[in-house]
Design a protein around this motif. Structure first.
Motif, PDB file in Angstrom:
ATOM      1  N   VAL A  83      -8.681   2.030  -1.962  1.00 27.09           N
ATOM      2  CA  VAL A  83      -8.842   0.828  -1.156  1.00 27.09           C
ATOM      3  C   VAL A  83     -10.313   0.521  -0.935  1.00 27.09           C
ATOM      4  CG1 VAL A  83      -6.639   1.086   0.035  1.00 27.09           C
ATOM      5  CG2 VAL A  83      -8.674   2.122   1.018  1.00 27.09           C
ATOM      6  N   ASP A 128      -3.347   5.325  -3.066  1.00 28.63           N
ATOM      7  CA  ASP A 128      -4.004   4.110  -3.553  1.00 28.63           C
ATOM      8  C   ASP A 128      -5.478   4.110  -3.177  1.00 28.63           C
ATOM      9  OD1 ASP A 128      -1.628   3.226  -4.572  1.00 28.63           O
ATOM     10  OD2 ASP A 128      -1.254   1.754  -2.991  1.00 28.63           O
ATOM     11  N   LYS A 137      -4.680  -1.217   9.506  1.00 27.83           N
ATOM     12  CA  LYS A 137      -4.347  -1.774   8.195  1.00 27.83           C
ATOM     13  C   LYS A 137      -5.100  -3.073   7.937  1.00 27.83           C
ATOM     14  CE  LYS A 137       0.302  -0.014   7.356  1.00 27.83           C
ATOM     15  NZ  LYS A 137       1.717  -0.399   7.169  1.00 27.83           N
ATOM     16  N   LYS A 193      -3.958   0.215  -7.169  1.00 32.79           N
ATOM     17  CA  LYS A 193      -2.893   1.201  -7.277  1.00 32.79           C
ATOM     18  C   LYS A 193      -3.380   2.456  -7.987  1.00 32.79           C
ATOM     19  CE  LYS A 193       0.323  -0.888  -5.178  1.00 32.79           C
ATOM     20  NZ  LYS A 193       0.795  -0.338  -3.936  1.00 32.79           N
ATOM     21  N   VAL A 236      -6.723  -3.435  -2.591  1.00 34.63           N
ATOM     22  CA  VAL A 236      -5.978  -2.227  -2.933  1.00 34.63           C
ATOM     23  C   VAL A 236      -5.879  -2.136  -4.444  1.00 34.63           C
ATOM     24  CG1 VAL A 236      -3.746  -1.051  -2.773  1.00 34.63           C
ATOM     25  CG2 VAL A 236      -4.606  -2.338  -0.816  1.00 34.63           C
ATOM     26  N   MET A 262       0.827  -1.205   0.000  1.00 31.90           N
ATOM     27  CA  MET A 262       0.000   0.000   0.000  1.00 31.90           C
ATOM     28  C   MET A 262       0.861   1.255   0.000  1.00 31.90           C
ATOM     29  SD  MET A 262      -3.263  -0.665   2.482  1.00 31.90           S
ATOM     30  CE  MET A 262      -2.289  -0.554   3.950  1.00 31.90           C
TER      31      MET A 262
END
Length: 95
Positions: free
Chosen positions: A46, A44, A80, A88, A86, A40
């Motif tokens: 998510v 990004d 987290k 990019k 995720v 990550m």
């Protein structure tokens, strides 16, 4: 005596089956999740485990700050571990 040997073979076979059908896939999934979290970066996109989409603004050791929607005031600090997927930022800007 022969029955004891057969019993030992059954126990060993049962343990081997448990390893290949339960423990090994779970370890593989944990490694994949850890690799995802390690990759990550700020910016990004998510998806959280609760189903919210957002953008990462900051990353610390155990937490991330995620901005949800277009509202700049909706920033939430979360663990987290709560990140499920995720995407990019560089991949989404190429389209």
């Amino acid at each position: 005596m022969a029955q004891t040997g057969v019993l030992i073979v059954y126990v060993v076979a049962l343990v081997a089956l448990m390893y290949f059908f339960a423990i090994r896939p779970q370890k593989k999934q944990q490694k994949e999740q850890q690799a995802l979290l390690d990759s990550m970066e700020i910016g990004d996109y998510v998806l959280t485990t609760s189903g919210f989409y957002g953008v990462i603004l900051d990353i610390t050791e155990d937490d991330v700050i995620v901005e949800f929607g277009n509202n700049k005031n909706c920033r939430i600090t979360m663990q987290k571990k709560a990140i499920a997927q995720v995407e990019k930022a560089s991949a989404s800007t190429e389209n």
